[in-house]
Scaffold this active site. Sequence first.
Site, PDB file in Angstrom:
ATOM      1  N   LYS A  38     -70.920  17.164 -69.885  1.00 34.17           N
ATOM      2  CA  LYS A  38     -70.295  17.555 -71.150  1.00 34.17           C
ATOM      3  C   LYS A  38     -69.676  18.949 -71.129  1.00 34.17           C
ATOM      4  O   LYS A  38     -68.756  19.234 -71.907  1.00 34.17           O
ATOM      5  CB  LYS A  38     -71.321  17.469 -72.283  1.00 34.17           C
ATOM      6  CG  LYS A  38     -71.689  16.060 -72.712  1.00 34.17           C
ATOM      7  CD  LYS A  38     -70.592  15.438 -73.552  1.00 34.17           C
ATOM      8  CE  LYS A  38     -71.059  14.172 -74.241  1.00 34.17           C
ATOM      9  NZ  LYS A  38     -70.031  13.603 -75.132  1.00 34.17           N
ATOM     10  N   SER A  65     -74.465  10.595 -65.752  1.00 34.85           N
ATOM     11  CA  SER A  65     -73.842  11.523 -66.698  1.00 34.85           C
ATOM     12  C   SER A  65     -74.710  12.700 -67.114  1.00 34.85           C
ATOM     13  O   SER A  65     -74.185  13.729 -67.542  1.00 34.85           O
ATOM     14  CB  SER A  65     -73.378  10.764 -67.946  1.00 34.85           C
ATOM     15  OG  SER A  65     -74.458  10.058 -68.528  1.00 34.85           O
TER      16      SER A  65
END
Length: 403
Positions: free
Chosen positions: A51, A300
Site C-alpha cells: 500500500k 500483498s
Amino acid sequence: MLTREAYTEAAARVREVTLETKLVYSPFYSEQSGANVYLKPENLQRTGAYKVRGAYYKISTLSEEERERGLVTASAGNHAQGVAYAAQQFGARAVICMPVTTPYIKVERTRALGAEVVLVGDVYDEAYEAACRLAQEEGLTMVHPFNDLAVATGQGTIAMEIVQEQPLIDVIVVPIGGGGLAAGVSTLAKLLNPRIRVVGVEPAGAACMRASLEAGQVVKLPSVSTIADGTAVQEPGDQVFPYIRDNVDEIVCVEDGELIGAFLDMVENHKMIVENSGLLSVAALKHLDVAGKNVACVLSGGNMDVITMSSVVQHGLIQRDRVFTVSALLPDRPGQLLLVAQTIAQANGNVIRLDHNQFVSTNRNAAVELRVTVEAFGPDHKQAIIDALRAVGIDSQVVTTQL
C-alpha cells in the site's frame, strides 16, 4: 487514465520509499500446482504491505496546498500505514479512520508513524463514511485506498517489477478488495505484454468484485464476513472497475478455511508471515489450471497480530488432523488412565491436554469420561492412534477440539 507514461513516473517515485521485493521461487507451490510459481513478497515491503506504493505516489501528485490542508483516509490497516508513512515523508498531517475490528498491530503501527487514528465502524465501508465526513468538515484531502487512479498507478508498479525480473511470466495472481491493486497490476501487465493472464482473487465472504462483474456495474454487498480483513470490502471502486473488467481475465473466490491452510503452508515452507488477504493469491492456485506456466503470486501484506496468528495456526492444525480430541468412556478403576496414555505413546501420539470427568454418569463404576487432545502427524497417524485405542478395548470417538 492508467497510462504507460504514468506508470513510468510512478515507478521512479515509489523507488524513493519502497524496499526491493525480489521474486522468490517456491518449490512447494510449484510442486502443488505443476507450474513454476514465484512469490512477490510485498509482505516484506516497508510498512509491511504494498500500500505504501499507491499512497506515496498519490500524495506526491498533490499540490502543496492540498497537502497542507491535511490528509484523511479510511483503511483496515495496510493503506493506513502507507498513508501515515508517506505523509510523514512530506511533513503532512494524516487522519486515518479504521474499523474497530482492525488488528491491534495495524492500529499501533499507524499511530507510531505519526498519524491520528479514529476507530469507527465494524467494516471498512463504515470507516470510509466517517472519513468522508471529516474531509468535508475539516477540509482534509482524501487519499482513497483503492478508488483513485493515481493510487492504482502506484500499486501497479508491482507488475513492472515482476515483468522486469521474470520477462517470461505467463500468469499474475493478485488479491482483490476494493480493486486498486488489481486494476493497477492488470492494466500495466496488459500494456507490457497482452498475453499475460491476470487472475484476481477475492475472499468468498466478500466477493464484491465478482458480484459487480456479473451485474455489469458496481454493486454493494449487504454484508461481508471473512478472516481476510484487508479485503473485507462491500463495494468496489467505480473508477477502477472498468480497468478490472477489461484487464482481469478471471476472478477466483477462496473460502476462509483455505486461507488457514495457506498460512500453515507459507510458514512451514517459506518461513514467512503473510496476512490472510495476502494469502489469497497462493490459496487460489488449487483452483487454477496453470501447469507448465510461469506464475507470479502477489503476497500483498504481512501485518498480522500474534493473537490472530495463534488462532489461525491452531485451527489449521485441527483442520489437517494434526491436533484432535477423542472421548472415551472408561470404568472408574485404577490403571485405566495409564492404559490410555501408554497406548497413545506407543502409537507415537503426543498428549497435549486431558480432561477426566467422573460425573458424566451417576454410576461412576460404569463409566467416567476421558477427553484427550492429541498431537499427530496427519490423518493417517490420527486413525492409527484411534485404532490402537480400540485394539485395547477403549472405544474412542472423535469430538470437537476446544481451543
